[in-house]
Design an enzyme around this catalytic site. Structure first.
Site, PDB file in Angstrom:
ATOM      1  N   PRO A  94     -20.944 -88.452 -85.006  1.00 51.03           N
ATOM      2  CA  PRO A  94     -20.998 -89.712 -84.246  1.00 51.03           C
ATOM      3  C   PRO A  94     -20.867 -89.486 -82.745  1.00 51.03           C
ATOM      4  O   PRO A  94     -21.126 -90.386 -81.955  1.00 51.03           O
ATOM      5  CB  PRO A  94     -19.824 -90.523 -84.797  1.00 51.03           C
ATOM      6  N   GLU A 121     -12.025 -85.403 -90.836  1.00 53.52           N
ATOM      7  CA  GLU A 121     -11.823 -86.024 -89.532  1.00 53.52           C
ATOM      8  C   GLU A 121     -12.797 -85.528 -88.477  1.00 53.52           C
ATOM      9  O   GLU A 121     -13.117 -86.219 -87.527  1.00 53.52           O
ATOM     10  CB  GLU A 121     -10.379 -85.765 -89.076  1.00 53.52           C
ATOM     11  N   ARG A 159     -42.067 -87.056 -92.272  1.00 56.15           N
ATOM     12  CA  ARG A 159     -43.232 -87.944 -92.334  1.00 56.15           C
ATOM     13  C   ARG A 159     -44.170 -87.766 -91.144  1.00 56.15           C
ATOM     14  O   ARG A 159     -45.323 -88.184 -91.190  1.00 56.15           O
ATOM     15  CB  ARG A 159     -42.785 -89.409 -92.437  1.00 56.15           C
ATOM     16  N   ASP A 174     -46.286 -96.552 -85.348  1.00 62.47           N
ATOM     17  CA  ASP A 174     -44.948 -96.955 -85.770  1.00 62.47           C
ATOM     18  C   ASP A 174     -44.165 -97.554 -84.600  1.00 62.47           C
ATOM     19  O   ASP A 174     -44.403 -97.221 -83.442  1.00 62.47           O
ATOM     20  CB  ASP A 174     -44.160 -95.750 -86.291  1.00 62.47           C
TER      21      ASP A 174
END
Length: 259
Positions: A94, A121, A159, A174
């Protein structure tokens, strides 16, 4: 283009079986356009209990992934590759760089990727400093582990590889690939319960259809993700369209106040 090799270091390799063997990813493997190698880095733990985490120095809640299992797992994998192969080593975190379509396109040009999926953690900082080439986040939220993030990135990257999708022009239109959200799409029937396909799409007039799609893509982006327009190179025509929509928006606000 050569086959894309993807190695995935994880404590839960069973999580990937359904995703990697289904739909587009499964077909890409059948076409031998991509190959996946799942590695349980617990196998590289150095103690008899196969422990991969430990308490952080300095105290604090949670457990931190130890450096040895991940370093040993990556080094073992690299030792099996030709010396000229230099994979990108991606840490799911993150705290990493925000994943975008542009990053997916960049990674799709590589021929070998190694994903590290952590749990607990966090990671021993030496993994970030000395082992990985890229630290990536799929959004401003925290997951239990990096497996789901890796699946998202793998799907997004594979893809884009040549031959994976039936229509190779599909990814070019896209959302985000052009800098804008994708324009609305329609298929048969032309009239469903009174909900009709825009006439311009039935006209066969390619230039008019192209302009309609361009305008709709811009309008959808202006409505839903105006932040994407900050660095988008607008043409004079596109600026005029936005000015028109802004004017209509202001008029609607005034009309609501009068009511």
């Amino acid at each position: 283009m050569s086959k894309l090799s993807i190695d995935i270091l994880t404590l839960f390799p069973e999580m990937f079986s359904g995703v990697l063997n289904s739909s587009i990813l499964g077909k890409a493997q059948e076409k031998q356009l991509v190959q996946f190698h799942l590695i349980n880095f617990r196998d590289y733990a150095t103690n008899k209990h196969k422990q991969v985490d430990d308490y952080p120095y300095g105290g604090g809640g949670g457990m931190v992934l130890k450096p040895e299992p991940l370093f040993y797992a990556v080094e073992d994998r690299l030792s099996q590759l030709p010396t000229h192969v230099k994979p990108r080593i991606l840490l799911m975190s993150p705290q990493g760089e925000r994943f975008t379509q542009q990053k997916a396109e960049e990674l799709a040009r590589e021929n070998h990727l190694i994903f590290i999926c952590g749990h607990y953690e966090g990671y021993d900082e030496r993994i970030r400093q000395y082992l990985v080439t890229d630290e990536i986040s799929i959004g401003d939220y925290v997951l239990t582990g990096g497996e789901l993030a890796a699946m998202v990135i793998i799907d997004s990257v594979v893809r884009l590889r040549e031959g994976v999708l039936g229509n190779q022009s599909s990814p070019k239109d896209d959302s985000f690939s052009t800098g804008l959200l994708e324009y609305p799409q329609y298929t048969r029937p032309a009239d469903f319960r009174g909900m009709k396909v825009p006439e311009v799409l039935l006209s066969g007039h390619h230039e008019r259809i192209k302009e309609w799609r361009r305008r709709q893509a811009l309008y959808r982006t202006w409505q839903r993700r105006p932040d994407l327009l900050k660095n988008y190179p607008l043409s004079d025509q596109e600026k005029a369209w936005i000015a028109e929509w802004e004017k209509q928006k202001e008029k609607q606000k005034k009309d609501v106040k009068r009511q």
